[in-house]
Design a protein around this motif. Structure first.
Motif, mmCIF file in Angstrom:
data_model
loop_
_atom_site.group_PDB
_atom_site.id
_atom_site.type_symbol
_atom_site.label_atom_id
_atom_site.label_comp_id
_atom_site.label_asym_id
_atom_site.label_seq_id
_atom_site.Cartn_x
_atom_site.Cartn_y
_atom_site.Cartn_z
ATOM 1 N N ARG A 11 1.007 -1.082 0.067
ATOM 2 C CA ARG A 11 -0.049 -0.079 0.150
ATOM 3 C C ARG A 11 0.815 1.148 -0.084
ATOM 4 O O ARG A 11 0.436 2.259 -0.578
ATOM 5 N N LEU A 60 -2.585 7.116 -18.062
ATOM 6 C CA LEU A 60 -2.472 5.780 -18.333
ATOM 7 C C LEU A 60 -1.057 5.519 -18.860
ATOM 8 O O LEU A 60 -0.273 6.186 -19.183
ATOM 9 N N GLN A 94 -1.448 8.531 -10.659
ATOM 10 C CA GLN A 94 -2.024 9.419 -10.341
ATOM 11 C C GLN A 94 -1.321 10.503 -9.384
ATOM 12 O O GLN A 94 -0.692 9.970 -8.072
ATOM 13 N N LEU A 107 -5.679 11.049 -13.764
ATOM 14 C CA LEU A 107 -5.009 9.809 -13.982
ATOM 15 C C LEU A 107 -4.238 9.729 -15.315
ATOM 16 O O LEU A 107 -4.935 9.940 -16.268
ATOM 17 N N LEU A 138 0.678 8.163 -6.460
ATOM 18 C CA LEU A 138 -0.227 6.882 -6.223
ATOM 19 C C LEU A 138 -0.346 6.195 -7.867
ATOM 20 O O LEU A 138 -0.586 6.500 -8.669
ATOM 21 N N PHE A 147 -10.854 -0.516 -9.784
ATOM 22 C CA PHE A 147 -9.258 -0.300 -9.364
ATOM 23 C C PHE A 147 -9.146 -0.889 -8.197
ATOM 24 O O PHE A 147 -10.005 -1.085 -7.176
ATOM 25 N N GLY A 148 -7.565 -1.166 -7.929
ATOM 26 C CA GLY A 148 -7.359 -1.467 -6.633
ATOM 27 C C GLY A 148 -7.104 -0.200 -5.970
ATOM 28 O O GLY A 148 -7.289 1.040 -6.024
ATOM 29 N N SER A 149 -6.644 -0.274 -4.512
ATOM 30 C CA SER A 149 -6.699 0.960 -3.496
ATOM 31 C C SER A 149 -5.436 1.725 -3.801
ATOM 32 O O SER A 149 -5.116 2.910 -3.371
ATOM 33 N N TYR A 181 -4.605 -2.747 -16.375
ATOM 34 C CA TYR A 181 -4.067 -1.538 -16.521
ATOM 35 C C TYR A 181 -3.094 -0.902 -15.347
ATOM 36 O O TYR A 181 -3.493 -1.161 -14.311
ATOM 37 N N LEU A 205 -2.037 3.070 -9.630
ATOM 38 C CA LEU A 205 -3.097 2.400 -9.559
ATOM 39 C C LEU A 205 -3.376 1.294 -10.505
ATOM 40 O O LEU A 205 -2.833 1.592 -11.806
ATOM 41 N N TYR A 261 -2.148 2.875 -14.123
ATOM 42 C CA TYR A 261 -2.340 4.169 -14.004
ATOM 43 C C TYR A 261 -1.492 4.878 -13.127
ATOM 44 O O TYR A 261 -1.301 4.349 -11.964
#
Lengths: 111, 117
Positions: free
Chosen positions: B9, B45, B37, B43, B88, B108-110, B33, B90, B35
């Motif tokens: 995390r 890609l 951030q 976001l 971040l 999305f994951g966290s 994918y 993602l 991404y």
């Protein structure tokens, strides 16, 4: 150049009012548009999808409109609650193999 | 839970370190994918995989190296990163790849919050 713009970086409203968020785009012809919610420290979560031939979509207190002439989508949350406070992202399917996102609008609902 | 799990995390690394980010999806999806951030930016890609094959590399520097051993797992290998790479990261998946004729949505994951010192 291609742009996706979401209105004001932050929007503050009173509980019970309707929040209206705007997504404008230029030099895109999206087949569909999506809205996501993102809470701090979390990934975005899908809310609604609207296709180019649809004018309006609803889901519970949420409503999305899509005007391809104005190149704009509006996202409404009626009877807003403090739990609706989050960042809301619009995303376009533009023919690439992934979604293209706006920078988001942070909504704060005051009790 | 969205069905997409990212580890770790949080990650702090020096510019000379090598580390890897991991993503696993339990949804039976075919597309995955990465991404990026950054604060106050949309976001961005980075990479797209469909049925384990890379279908898009969005001009990402070679210090980011993706790996997709199967449709459920996606890695991002990091090497000699710069402080501006702090962001971040993602991971997302969709049943099938995004196309104009479909209705695919992303799960999305966290995310992994990466800090490069």
């Amino acid at each position: 150049s291609q742009k996706i713009e979401q209105n004001s970086e932050a929007l503050n409203i009173q509980e019970g009012k309707t929040a209206t968020l705007t997504c404008n785009y230029t030099n895109y012809s999206p087949a569909y548009l999506q809205w996501y919610r993102q809470d701090p420290g979390r990934g975005p979560v899908f809310l609604l999808l609207i296709r180019e031939n649809e004018k309006e979509k609803r889901k519970e207190r949420l409503k999305v409109t899509f005007d391809t002439t104005l190149k704009q989508s509006l996202f409404h949350i009626t009877a807003s609650q403090p739990a609706d406070s989050a960042t809301y992202l619009c995303a376009l399917a533009t023919g690439r193999r992934a979604l293209t996102f706006g920078s988001g609008t942070r909504l704060q609902v005051q009790p | 839970e969205t069905g997409v799990t990212q580890t770790p995390r949080h990650l702090v690394m020096g510019m000379t370190n090598k580390k890897s980010l991991k993503c696993e999806q339990h949804l039976g999806h075919n597309a995955m994918y990465w991404y990026k951030q950054s604060a106050k930016k949309p976001l961005e890609l980075m990479f797209v995989y469909n049925f384990k094959e890379q279908t898009e590399n969005n001009s990402v520097p070679s210090r980011f190296s993706p790996e997709c051993p199967n449709s459920s797992h996606l890695f991002l290998h990091l090497h000699t990163l710069q402080p501006e790479d702090s962001a971040l990261y993602l991971c997302a998946s969709s049943q099938d790849r995004i196309s104009t004729g479909g209705n695919e949505k992303l799960f999305f994951g966290s995310g992994t919050q990466l800090s490069v010192l």
